[in-house]
Design an enzyme around this catalytic site. Structure first.
Site, PDB file in Angstrom:
ATOM      1  N   LYS A  43       0.834  -1.210   0.000  1.00  0.00           N
ATOM      2  CA  LYS A  43       0.000   0.000   0.000  1.00  0.00           C
ATOM      3  C   LYS A  43       0.866   1.257   0.000  1.00  0.00           C
ATOM      4  CE  LYS A  43      -3.862   2.385   0.368  1.00  0.00           C
ATOM      5  NZ  LYS A  43      -3.617   3.582   1.132  1.00  0.00           N
TER       6      LYS A  43
ATOM      7  N   GLU B 159       0.644   6.852  -6.586  1.00  0.00           N
ATOM      8  CA  GLU B 159      -0.488   7.785  -6.617  1.00  0.00           C
ATOM      9  C   GLU B 159      -0.016   9.233  -6.569  1.00  0.00           C
ATOM     10  OE1 GLU B 159      -3.419   8.884  -3.091  1.00  0.00           O
ATOM     11  OE2 GLU B 159      -3.841   6.877  -3.874  1.00  0.00           O
TER      12      GLU B 159
END
Length: 331
Positions: A202, A209
């Site tokens: 993550k 991102e």
């Protein structure tokens, strides 16, 4: 201003309306041959609240606890544990750092041997081993899960990356299947590796991102600065289908620009939750070049400066060696 609790209650009706029918239909197939899972969920903020609703819509029984008693099902963590049959599964969805550590410690005191804790917040992967070790002293298992999907996950599903022993991950699969997006499991869920791997995955996801958002943002600024392009919102929207830069992030930018074409309602101040920094630190530790993610992180730092000391130094140097004009703060 509408109180947060009122906003949450108003939002859940919308979530239930959109999620329940499709999730109820799926519950009859995804849980076929299996009993609904009973689990506890600690932390009912923006993510945890919606996750509780999605799990319930899939047929699972969820007992939620939050310090905000307006959204909590029980008064305490001890009450949550007492209300679950053993062996228990408790999912934690609280802010990383001390809140997570305190929650782990509290659960360690009341859970029993054979119970399972799933840590779904944005903890740093290096903290997972300590969490797992503390729970192991009480015979409690531990799985860390990176969760992506934000406030849209209630309807679209959450991308999940799990770390832990295979048997512990397998035990929680009905929960993961209820939370992930529709479609093949491997397109929305991964058992990334041992304890810590879920949060590591993550972390890298969020580093990527950062880079993607920065690229879209720079493109938006360049379009807006151009004296050739006269309709920036329409141009960005035209990228939404058929182009190589289409994505869900682009769709969200289109939505934002539709609501505020020049983004005049916002300040250009961007915080970071930690994972971008951790990604860059890991890239240094592993000698892996990550110039895009690093630049995106530094751009966020720059966004918080009203008057950059570094740029003052550059202006001073240009004035010193070349006599270039400077702007002063004097009236």
């Amino acid at each position: 201003m509408v109180p947060a609790s009122a906003a949450i209650r108003a939002g859940v009706d919308h979530v239930r309306h959109r999620v329940a029918p499709e999730r109820q239909a799926r519950a009859t197939t995804s849980l076929e041959g299996e009993d609904p899972v009973q689990l506890g969920l600690v932390g009912l903020g923006r993510m945890g609240f919606n996750m509780r609703e999605r799990l319930r819509a899939a047929g699972h029984e969820v007992v939620g606890y939050d310090r905000n008693q307006e959204v909590s099902d029980v008064a305490s963590i001890a009450d949550l544990v007492d209300g679950l049959p053993g062996p228990r599964i408790v999912w934690i969805m609280v802010p990383h750092g001390e809140p997570t550590k305190q929650t782990i410690a509290a659960l360690a005191e009341v859970l029993s041997e054979g119970d399972l804790v799933i840590e779904g917040g944005n903890s740093r992967f290096t903290e997972d081993q300590a969490n797992a070790a503390l729970l192991a002293e009480h015979g409690v298992k531990y799985v860390d899960v990176g969760v992506s999907g934000g406030v849209w996950g209630a309807t679209n599903g959450y991308g999940l990356m799990a770390g832990g022993d295979a048997a512990d991950v397998e035990r929680a699969l009905p929960i993961f299947d209820a939370l992930r997006p529709e479609g093949p499991r491997e397109e929305g869920f991964a058992h990334a590796g041992p304890v810590g791997a879920g949060h590591y995955a993550k972390m890298v996801h969020n580093g990527i991102e950062y880079g993607l958002m920065q690229a879209y943002a720079e493109g938006f600024e360049l379009l807006a600065a151009s004296d050739v392009v006269t309709d920036v919102p329409a141009t960005i929207k035209a990228w939404s289908r058929g182009t190589v830069v289409r994505s869900w992030l682009l769709d969200l930018l289109v939505r934002a620009v539709d609501e505020d074409p020049e983004l005049q309602k916002l300040r250009g101040y961007v915080s970071d939750s930690g994972e971008g920094r951790w990604t860059v630190e890991e890239s240094v530790r592993n000698a892996v070049p990550t110039p895009v993610m690093t630049a995106a992180l530094y751009a966020r730092f720059a966004s918080r400066q009203d008057d950059s000391p570094a740029m003052k130094a550059v202006a001073a140097l240009r004035n010193q060696f070349g006599g270039h004009a400077v702007e002063t703060n004097e009236g």
